[in-house]
Design an enzyme around this catalytic site. Structure first.
Site, mmCIF file in Angstrom:
data_model
loop_
_atom_site.group_PDB
_atom_site.id
_atom_site.type_symbol
_atom_site.label_atom_id
_atom_site.label_comp_id
_atom_site.label_asym_id
_atom_site.label_seq_id
_atom_site.Cartn_x
_atom_site.Cartn_y
_atom_site.Cartn_z
ATOM 1 N N GLY A 34 44.835 43.143 15.450
ATOM 2 C CA GLY A 34 45.204 42.006 16.295
ATOM 3 C C GLY A 34 44.111 40.958 16.445
ATOM 4 O O GLY A 34 43.371 40.651 15.510
ATOM 5 N N VAL A 81 37.027 51.474 26.536
ATOM 6 C CA VAL A 81 36.331 50.463 27.352
ATOM 7 C C VAL A 81 36.413 50.739 28.851
ATOM 8 O O VAL A 81 35.654 50.157 29.627
ATOM 9 C CB VAL A 81 36.851 49.030 27.068
ATOM 10 N N ASN A 107 37.232 42.350 24.491
ATOM 11 C CA ASN A 107 38.554 41.879 24.064
ATOM 12 C C ASN A 107 39.659 42.921 24.242
ATOM 13 O O ASN A 107 40.822 42.553 24.411
ATOM 14 C CB ASN A 107 38.459 41.454 22.581
ATOM 15 N N TYR A 173 49.913 42.577 34.739
ATOM 16 C CA TYR A 173 49.106 42.042 33.621
ATOM 17 C C TYR A 173 48.419 40.756 34.076
ATOM 18 O O TYR A 173 47.225 40.546 33.818
ATOM 19 C CB TYR A 173 50.009 41.800 32.414
ATOM 20 N N LYS A 177 44.403 39.795 34.294
ATOM 21 C CA LYS A 177 43.777 38.675 33.568
ATOM 22 C C LYS A 177 43.166 37.656 34.547
ATOM 23 O O LYS A 177 42.159 37.025 34.211
ATOM 24 C CB LYS A 177 44.785 38.024 32.615
ATOM 25 N N PRO A 203 44.232 33.019 25.217
ATOM 26 C CA PRO A 203 45.318 32.847 24.250
ATOM 27 C C PRO A 203 46.660 32.698 24.974
ATOM 28 O O PRO A 203 46.802 33.057 26.155
ATOM 29 C CB PRO A 203 45.305 34.154 23.448
ATOM 30 N N VAL A 206 50.339 35.252 20.907
ATOM 31 C CA VAL A 206 49.739 35.552 19.596
ATOM 32 C C VAL A 206 50.580 36.655 18.959
ATOM 33 O O VAL A 206 50.826 37.688 19.588
ATOM 34 C CB VAL A 206 48.284 36.032 19.740
HETATM 35 P P1 NAD Z 1 46.783 44.643 20.197
HETATM 36 O O1 NAD Z 1 47.569 45.636 20.993
HETATM 37 O O2 NAD Z 1 47.314 44.212 18.881
HETATM 38 O O3 NAD Z 1 45.291 45.212 19.971
HETATM 39 C C1 NAD Z 1 44.579 45.744 21.035
HETATM 40 C C2 NAD Z 1 43.523 46.710 20.513
HETATM 41 O O4 NAD Z 1 42.807 47.201 21.654
HETATM 42 C C3 NAD Z 1 44.130 47.918 19.791
HETATM 43 O O5 NAD Z 1 43.463 48.119 18.567
HETATM 44 C C4 NAD Z 1 43.892 49.072 20.762
HETATM 45 O O6 NAD Z 1 43.676 50.322 20.118
HETATM 46 C C5 NAD Z 1 42.641 48.608 21.496
HETATM 47 N N1 NAD Z 1 42.500 49.249 22.815
HETATM 48 C C6 NAD Z 1 43.467 49.456 23.747
HETATM 49 N N2 NAD Z 1 42.959 50.107 24.804
HETATM 50 C C7 NAD Z 1 41.634 50.315 24.544
HETATM 51 C C8 NAD Z 1 40.590 50.951 25.248
HETATM 52 N N3 NAD Z 1 40.794 51.523 26.438
HETATM 53 N N4 NAD Z 1 39.356 50.953 24.684
HETATM 54 C C9 NAD Z 1 39.146 50.404 23.475
HETATM 55 N N5 NAD Z 1 40.108 49.795 22.749
HETATM 56 C C10 NAD Z 1 41.345 49.762 23.285
HETATM 57 O O7 NAD Z 1 46.552 43.411 21.180
HETATM 58 P P2 NAD Z 1 46.119 41.883 20.893
HETATM 59 O O8 NAD Z 1 47.337 41.062 20.902
HETATM 60 O O9 NAD Z 1 45.192 41.837 19.737
HETATM 61 O O10 NAD Z 1 45.340 41.600 22.252
HETATM 62 C C11 NAD Z 1 43.926 41.616 22.336
HETATM 63 C C12 NAD Z 1 43.528 41.005 23.667
HETATM 64 O O11 NAD Z 1 44.103 39.704 23.776
HETATM 65 C C13 NAD Z 1 44.010 41.773 24.889
HETATM 66 O O12 NAD Z 1 43.033 41.707 25.905
HETATM 67 C C14 NAD Z 1 45.252 41.016 25.310
HETATM 68 O O13 NAD Z 1 45.537 41.183 26.674
HETATM 69 C C15 NAD Z 1 44.822 39.603 24.981
HETATM 70 N N6 NAD Z 1 45.905 38.622 24.817
HETATM 71 C C16 NAD Z 1 46.862 38.825 23.877
HETATM 72 C C17 NAD Z 1 47.878 37.879 23.733
HETATM 73 C C18 NAD Z 1 48.978 38.029 22.713
HETATM 74 O O14 NAD Z 1 49.949 37.236 22.787
HETATM 75 N N7 NAD Z 1 48.901 38.943 21.768
HETATM 76 C C19 NAD Z 1 47.888 36.757 24.567
HETATM 77 C C20 NAD Z 1 46.882 36.602 25.518
HETATM 78 C C21 NAD Z 1 45.885 37.545 25.625
#
Ligand code: NAD
Length: 278
Positions: A34, A81, A107, A173, A177, A203, A206
């Site tokens: 991601g 984390v 992240n 959520y 944030k 973001p 995404v």
């Molecule tokens: P994703 O689910 O594709 O990837 C998240 C990654 O974090 C995964 O590889 C997972 O294994 C890892 N993870 C989860 N819990 C964990 C922990 N306790 N310790 C270590 N690693 C852990 O998500 P994404 O879309 O890539 O999101 C990444 C960040 O961006 C997040 O903080 C999410 O809230 C934020 N975000 C995402 C979006 C979106 O639309 N995708 C929008 C705004 C913010």
């Protein structure tokens, strides 16, 4: 032409900011896939040394192998984390391998769709533990290492449009944030004296596996009828007319890791195609 200490170049009396991350040592949590994988890939392309840290060690290893240029510039480390000892071990491994820590990306995060009245205590605690407490721990432990080094540093946290507005199907959520934004501001004020900047980026939508999960949850709650309906409907208000990919985010995140952003701290940079205008 002469180089400036901050990474800029004086060219014919003009400062052209290059903002290099070359040879900076950077941890990116949640980088197994991601947005985190996109952040890490862009950093490596620009010459940084990156630790791909994820709860899922296997995907962390796959990402490190995929983005490495073969120069030992990306390693994988397993981390939770939300667990302080695990984060301390991550930082110790980083310093052992690369000699120091320059930039920390907090992240990793999780999400969940749930109608407001149905959010349980456990839902709230789980999301706050990873998205909220995880950012507190990551910021504190990275800062302790940077203070011990005496070199300053940068901490970059992943917020969201959900850190700026409350959405009825994402109450817990959003709370997590908003917490990221609050921790970023508090840490920026606390750590400036150590030449550590703390910022976050927000973001919008995404297209990652996180949204595949949300899409399924919308259907499970009977809120949508077919796959991708949720992401399509949620994206209607994007001014730029399309959802984003991790590559749309990673220019800004490399900027926030670079010397070009040295005079920015405590800020939330929105990278949402114009969904939230504040
Ligand atoms: P994703 O689910 O594709 O990837 C998240 C990654 O974090 C995964 O590889 C997972 O294994 C890892 N993870 C989860 N819990 C964990 C922990 N306790 N310790 C270590 N690693 C852990 O998500 P994404 O879309 O890539 O999101 C990444 C960040 O961006 C997040 O903080 C999410 O809230 C934020 N975000 C995402 C979006 C979106 O639309 N995708 C929008 C705004 C913010």
């Amino acid at each position: 032409m002469r180089r400036l200490t901050g990474g800029g170049i004086w060219n014919s009396g003009r400062c052209v900011v290059t903002g290099s991350v070359e040879n900076k040592v950077v941890i990116v949590t949640g980088a197994g896939r991601g947005i985190g994988a996109g952040i890490a890939a862009n950093l490596v392309e620009n010459g940084a040394k990156v630790v791909i840290a994820d709860l899922n060690e296997e995907t962390a290893r796959q990402t490190a192998a995929k983005i490495s240029t073969g120069d030992g510039d990306a390693i994988a480390v397993g981390v939770d984390v939300s667990d302080r000892q695990s984060v301390q071990e991550l930082i110790a491994r980083t310093v052992e391998h690369f000699g120091r820590l320059d930039v920390m990306f907090n992240n990793a995060g999780i999400s969940q769709t749930c109608p407001f009245l149905e959010v349980t205590d456990d839902d709230f605690d789980r999301i706050m533990r990873i998205n909220g407490r995880g950012v507190l721990i990551g910021t504190q432990e990275a800062a302790k290492q940077m203070i011990a080094q005496g070199t300053g540093g940068k901490i970059v946290n992943t917020a969201s449009i959900a850190g700026k507005q409350g959405y009825p199907l994402f109450a817990h959520y959003c709370a997590s944030k908003f917490a990221v934004v609050a921790l970023t501001q508090a840490a920026a004020r606390s750590l400036a004296e150590h030449k550590i900047t703390v910022n976050c980026f927000g973001p919008g939508v995404v297209k990652t596996e996180l949204w595949e999960q949300l899409d399924r949850e919308f259907m499970d709650h009977g809120l949508t009828a077919k796959p991708e309906q949720a992401i399509n409907e949620f994206s209607q208000s994007i001014l730029l007319g399309r959802v984003s990919l991790p590559a749309d985010i990673s220019g800004v995140t490399t900027f926030l890791a670079s010397a070009a952003s040295d005079y920015i701290t405590g800020q939330t940079i929105m990278v949402d195609g114009g969904m939230v205008l504040i």
